[in-house]
Design a protein around this motif. Structure first.
Motif, PDB file in Angstrom:
ATOM      1  N   LEU A 142       3.574  -6.936   3.239  1.00 33.10           N
ATOM      2  CA  LEU A 142       3.397  -6.870   4.721  1.00 33.10           C
ATOM      3  C   LEU A 142       2.094  -7.811   4.784  1.00 33.10           C
ATOM      4  CD1 LEU A 142       4.225  -3.376   5.880  1.00 33.10           C
ATOM      5  CD2 LEU A 142       5.284  -5.714   6.382  1.00 33.10           C
ATOM      6  N   SER A 198       5.609  -4.797  -4.524  1.00 36.51           N
ATOM      7  CA  SER A 198       4.462  -4.045  -3.096  1.00 36.51           C
ATOM      8  C   SER A 198       4.436  -4.107  -1.723  1.00 36.51           C
ATOM      9  CB  SER A 198       3.032  -4.107  -4.061  1.00 36.51           C
ATOM     10  OG  SER A 198       2.032  -3.975  -2.551  1.00 36.51           O
ATOM     11  N   MET A 199       4.783  -3.042  -1.103  1.00 32.22           N
ATOM     12  CA  MET A 199       5.142  -2.931   0.469  1.00 32.22           C
ATOM     13  C   MET A 199       3.634  -3.216   0.817  1.00 32.22           C
ATOM     14  SD  MET A 199       7.193  -2.916   2.614  1.00 32.22           S
ATOM     15  CE  MET A 199       7.373  -2.425   4.476  1.00 32.22           C
ATOM     16  N   LEU A 200       2.619  -2.925   0.667  1.00 33.16           N
ATOM     17  CA  LEU A 200       1.581  -3.416   1.284  1.00 33.16           C
ATOM     18  C   LEU A 200       1.295  -4.575   1.086  1.00 33.16           C
ATOM     19  CD1 LEU A 200      -1.153  -0.313   1.445  1.00 33.16           C
ATOM     20  CD2 LEU A 200       0.024  -1.031   2.544  1.00 33.16           C
ATOM     21  N   GLY A 201       1.272  -4.638  -0.330  1.00 31.50           N
ATOM     22  CA  GLY A 201       0.968  -6.766  -0.399  1.00 31.50           C
ATOM     23  C   GLY A 201       1.614  -7.676   0.329  1.00 31.50           C
TER      24      GLY A 201
END
Lengths: 86, 532
Positions: free
Chosen positions: A51, A46-49
């Motif tokens: 970051l 997960s990119m959001l995770g």
């Protein structure tokens, strides 16, 4: 389930470009990989995770691989993190 | 009449128009909450619809291409489905997940990541609207000539808004780097952002004057003010158009080409400057590369940035000034002594020649980037010929190292000296004999010549670019350059002052390196002077 701890040495921390590469790799693996700092744990896919961990230079990251070829997956992710240089 | 103002500079220009205040009503469908499974399937349908809309928008927008990456992030699905499992309706699950993820990003002390919060909000708003039956256009009812007023404007709004209708934007939130500001500047629409709660004083139908350069909004102006701004607006537009018309032209004074370069502090500045008609970059301040991190940037990191700047120049010259810190600028990883007189202390080339390893890392990075464009190198704060010779010695040493390592670079890279100390003015002829160009840095030169700190109000009137001493210094430097047959530019603020343009041109200045916003203004001035 296998675990290894790695320290991010890149001066700029985990910024967008290396995070993108890490997520892309994690998505291609045949098992689940999580990254954890002292604050929380997120999925490496997960990119959001990734970051949102806000990993700065010098942060200790615990990488855990579960399912599939665990050892190889763990190795791959740990190597990517250790090789982030910028 | 009410005056609202902000210190944020968003997008310059003057507009007069009717306020259209955007209402963000949450549409909802009255329905019974179903089983977790059916709520999840409602969410999945809305998510798929959102993805399809974004994919369509992404065809010609980088912002939406990034949204497409985010919407497929497993964190979004996981967090919404978890909330549904805990008993939420699809709608409530979407809004609580949004809050959770947004607050996570807003809390970060990194400007880039904090700005991702706006993207996440925008994506979730779209999913919510799709859950409620479809995307709502919040700009329904915008009339020709309106000024759009909102708390915050998102990329999705930009896709729904008919820009040909509106005259400007006003927002409560936002900074110079928000999407809305970048968009407004690209479209040359005036905008005032970051007004805060003052924006609540505006209602739809109010007559507004906005002045983007001043960060000013005047609500329901009296007739005198209105007429004043209508005239100012017309004059501004007429002048801008005349300036824009010559922004991309090449200037010749007789047979001599005169260049208008730009000063840049980042790769984005370089892109903006070249798009605005700059003939090159006359001062690339490499300090920002050093000041944005807690450790010295590696040679590779520097190379990446310099090469990106060189490519953004499209073959036009890029003058990279080596590190100029000290004085009032410090970095944490260099141990700066406390100095009585920092402006007469350890700064610029003096630091580089003391910290040779660091200097060479920068020189190698610049040399490597010299294959990506017309890259030139310039040394700041030089006061004697030996400093120039030493700096050139290390440059040659770096060339040899690269050569031995088989790394490509331009062996004939041009070397320049920044003329910003009285000493360098006196020995300009000797320096000119050993370098390829000069650039006069008037900001420091004036304060050193006049011995006056311009930030000190008691003496700032002595800081006068038009004083005899300064003008004679500039003239003698230009003559020294001409005698040695090298080019002479100017990268201080005096170069951006259109009242000085005629004088500098007559003195024989070859290159004016100006603020990005002044390119068209100075080209216009030079064009007027050289074609009459």
């Amino acid at each position: 389930m296998v675990t290894e701890t790695v320290v991010l040495t890149a001066p700029n921390g985990m910024h967008a470009r290396p995070a993108g590469e890490l997520v892309k790799l994690a998505k291609s693996l045949d098992g689940k990989v999580t990254l954890a700092t002292s604050v929380k744990s997120v999925s490496a896919s997960s990119m959001l995770g990734v970051l949102s961990l806000g990993i700065k230079s010098g942060t200790q990251i615990t990488v855990t691989a579960e399912g599939g070829s665990e050892q190889a997956n763990l190795r791959a992710i740990v190597d990517v993190i250790a090789n982030i240089k910028d | 009449m009410k005056l609202l103002s902000t210190s944020v500079r968003a997008s310059e220009g003057i507009a007069v128009g009717r306020a259209f205040v955007v209402r963000r009503t949450k549409s909802s469908i009255n329905r019974e909450k179903g089983s977790a499974e059916s709520e999840k399937s409602l969410f999945a349908t809305a998510l798929a619809a959102s993805r399809e809309q974004i994919a369509h928008l992404a065809e010609n927008s980088d912002i939406f291409a990034a949204h497409l990456e985010i919407i497929d992030d497993e964190m979004i699905v996981d967090s919404v489905e978890t909330a549904i499992n805990e008993g939420c309706s699809a709608e409530d699950a979407v809004s609580s997940s949004c809050e959770q993820i947004v607050s996570m990003f807003e809390a970060m002390d990194d400007e880039y990541l904090a700005a991702r919060a706006a993207d996440v909000k925008d994506i979730f708003a779209r999913i919510s609207q799709n859950l409620a039956g479809g995307v709502i256009n919040p700009f329904e009812g915008v009339e020709n000539g309106d000024i759009v007023v909102d708390r915050e404007l998102f990329p999705s709004d930009m896709a729904l808004l008919d820009f040909s209708k509106i005259r400007g934007f006003v927002t409560a939130e936002g900074s110079t780097t928000s999407h809305v500001c970048i968009m407004a500047r690209n479209l040359s629409l005036p905008a005032v952002v970051g007004l805060g709660d003052a924006s609540a004083e505006i209602t739809t139908g109010d007559r507004l004057i906005i002045d983007g350069a001043e960060g000013l909004v005047i609500v329901n102006p009296d007739e005198y003010t209105l007429n004043d701004y209508l005239t100012r607006g017309l004059n501004y537009q007429a002048l801008k158009q005349e300036q824009q018309a010559v922004a991309n032209c090449e200037i010749f004074d007789g047979d001599r080409r005169v260049y208008v370069f730009a000063n840049a502090g980042s790769v984005e500045d370089v892109e903006r400057a070249i798009a605005s008609g700059a003939d090159g970059i006359g001062l690339f301040r490499s300090e920002f590369v050093y000041m944005q991190s807690s450790q010295e940037p590696t040679e590779d990191k520097q190379y990446e940035i310099y090469a990106a700047a060189a490519r953004a120049c499209n073959g036009k010259p890029l003058i990279i000034r080596t590190l100029d810190i000290g004085g009032d600028k410090a970095v944490p990883y260099l141990d700066f002594p406390k100095e009585e007189n920092p402006f007469l202390g350890w700064r610029a080339i003096r630091i580089s020649l003391d910290r040779v390893d660091m200097f060479c890392r920068q020189l190698r990075a610049i040399l490597r980037a010299s294959t990506d464009g017309d890259v030139r190198v310039m040394f700041p704060m030089v006061v004697c010929v030996d400093e120039l010779r030493d700096a050139k010695y290390y440059l040659e040493q770096c060339k040899r190292e690269l050569e031995q390592g088989g790394v490509a670079f331009n062996p004939n890279i041009k070397v320049g000296v920044m003329i910003e100390t009285p000493a360098s003015v006196f020995i300009a002829d000797s320096l000119a004999a050993e370098c390829d160009f000069f650039s006069i840095g008037t900001n420091d030169l004036i304060q050193y010549i006049m011995a006056a700190d311009r930030a000190n109000v008691k003496v700032s009137k002595l800081y006068n670019p038009y004083s005899d001493a300064v003008l004679r210094a500039v003239q003698s430097v230009i003559l020294a350059a001409q005698n040695a047959n090298i080019e002479c530019g100017m990268c201080g603020e005096l170069a951006s002052d259109n009242l000085a343009t005629e004088r500098l041109l007559t003195m024989g200045l070859d290159e004016f390196s100006v603020n990005v916003g002044s390119i068209a203004k100075i080209k216009y001035e030079l064009n007027k002077l050289t074609t009459k």
